[in-house]
Scaffold this active site. Structure first.
Site, PDB file in Angstrom:
ATOM      1  N   TYR A 130     -17.591  46.160  24.564  1.00 15.03           N
ATOM      2  CA  TYR A 130     -16.187  46.588  24.731  1.00 15.03           C
ATOM      3  C   TYR A 130     -15.889  46.803  26.214  1.00 15.03           C
ATOM      4  CZ  TYR A 130     -11.880  49.314  23.973  1.00 15.03           C
ATOM      5  OH  TYR A 130     -10.578  49.779  23.990  1.00 15.03           O
ATOM      6  N   ASP A 177      -2.884  35.726  14.641  1.00 13.77           N
ATOM      7  CA  ASP A 177      -4.267  36.080  14.966  1.00 13.77           C
ATOM      8  C   ASP A 177      -4.527  35.523  16.360  1.00 13.77           C
ATOM      9  OD1 ASP A 177      -6.972  36.277  15.349  1.00 13.77           O
ATOM     10  OD2 ASP A 177      -7.535  35.453  13.393  1.00 13.77           O
ATOM     11  N   VAL A 186      -6.702  57.688  23.108  1.00 10.77           N
ATOM     12  CA  VAL A 186      -5.386  57.760  22.477  1.00 10.77           C
ATOM     13  C   VAL A 186      -5.575  57.865  20.970  1.00 10.77           C
ATOM     14  CG1 VAL A 186      -3.128  56.661  22.310  1.00 10.77           C
ATOM     15  CG2 VAL A 186      -4.575  56.212  24.307  1.00 10.77           C
TER      16      VAL A 186
END
Ligand code: NAI
Length: 254
Positions: free
Chosen positions: A150, A58, A183
């Site tokens: 983001y 992680d 993508v």
């Protein structure tokens, strides 16, 4: 002789999507590949395809990354290439962004990239140099409505790539980034569902629209991103550092 023969490559978020394609492409190019992912089960399935090493990692557990890189280096003899592919997407308008969204986006996309570099660099230095490839996005090139967090994290990746490249050039470590367009991966199913809410679209509609808007006429396939990633990791890119390479079928957003 293959272009990554003798190299050990760690790919974060390597279990699925773009990361998985990078693992396959690097293994085909001769590298010993370490699939490092939150999801050990999926990572193991990916690694089985090419006899790679799967590691539960992680990237937000910053304090554990140095030990994990040490384990990888012990098992594979060193580390030459780090691909910071692990990333998460968040869509939220300004009135809906939460402190938890903020922390999570920055922890994975920015902190995960930064501290994985910190953990891997001593091992790459021991090999006399190597390559780091970070993952930005076209969303890091310019802002988009309702995708503030983001976009900001992916812009930060471009900046970190430049700084680290300059800092590590003397150690013969090249640091570059890839900025994909759209993508077709499991992440895009999440993105599509969120656009459906924000833009009142049917499921699948946004995905179709973005594919049609790409000048090359389709969404990217993960392998479209993986092949340039192999190039950046290879000696063919020996004079390329501090760059962010657009791999987007022709700048669909402009
Ligand atoms: P994905 O969601 O399909 O796969 C991401 C992988 O990262 C998963 O295997 C997941 O388990 C792993 N992961 C997530 N959080 C992690 C953590 N904390 N530690 C370790 N592993 C973790 O994503 P996709 O689409 O393959 O994206 C890969 C990278 O490319 C991401 O950085 C993403 O932001 C970037 N990108 C993707 C685009 C797209 O259209 N799919 C466009 C532009 C950039």
């Amino acid at each position: 002789m293959k272009v990554l023969d003798g190299k050990v490559a760690v790919v974060t978020g390597g279990a699925r999507g773009i990361g998985r394609a990078i693992c396959h492409a690097m293994a085909e190019a001769g590298a010993q590949v370490v699939v490092a992912d939150l999801n050990l089960h999926e990572a193991s399935e990916t690694a089985r395809d090419f006899d790679g090493l799967a590691v539960e990692m992680d990237v937000t557990q910053f304090g554990r990354l140095a030990d994990q890189m040490q384990n990888v280096a012990d098992q594979r003899g060193g580390i030459d290439i780090l691909v910071n592919n692990a990333g998460i997407f968040n869509m939220a308008s300004i009135d809906r962004i939460t402190a938890e969204d903020y922390r999570r986006q920055y922890d994975v996309n920015v902190g995960g990239t930064l501290f994985a570099c910190q953990a891997a660099v001593p091992f790459i230095k021991k090999r006399g140099g190597g390559a780091i490839i970070n993952f930005s996005s076209q969303a890091g090139r310019r802002g988009e409505p309702n995708i503030t967090l983001y976009c900001a994290t992916k812009a930060a990746v471009i900046s970190m790539t430049q700084s680290l490249a300059l800092e590590l050039a003397g150690d013969n470590i090249r640091v570059n980034a890839i900025a994909p367009g759209v993508v077709d991966t499991p992440m895009w199913d999440v993105v599509d569902a969120q656009f459906a809410t924000y833009e009142n679209k049917a499921l699948g509609q946004k995905k179709r629209e973005v594919g049609e808007a790409v000048p090359l006429g389709r969404m990217g396939d993960p392998r479209d991103i993986a092949d340039p990633c192999v190039f950046l990791a290879s000696d063919a890119a020996r004079y390329i550092t501090a760059q962010t390479l657009n791999v987007d079928g022709g700048n669909w957003m402009s």
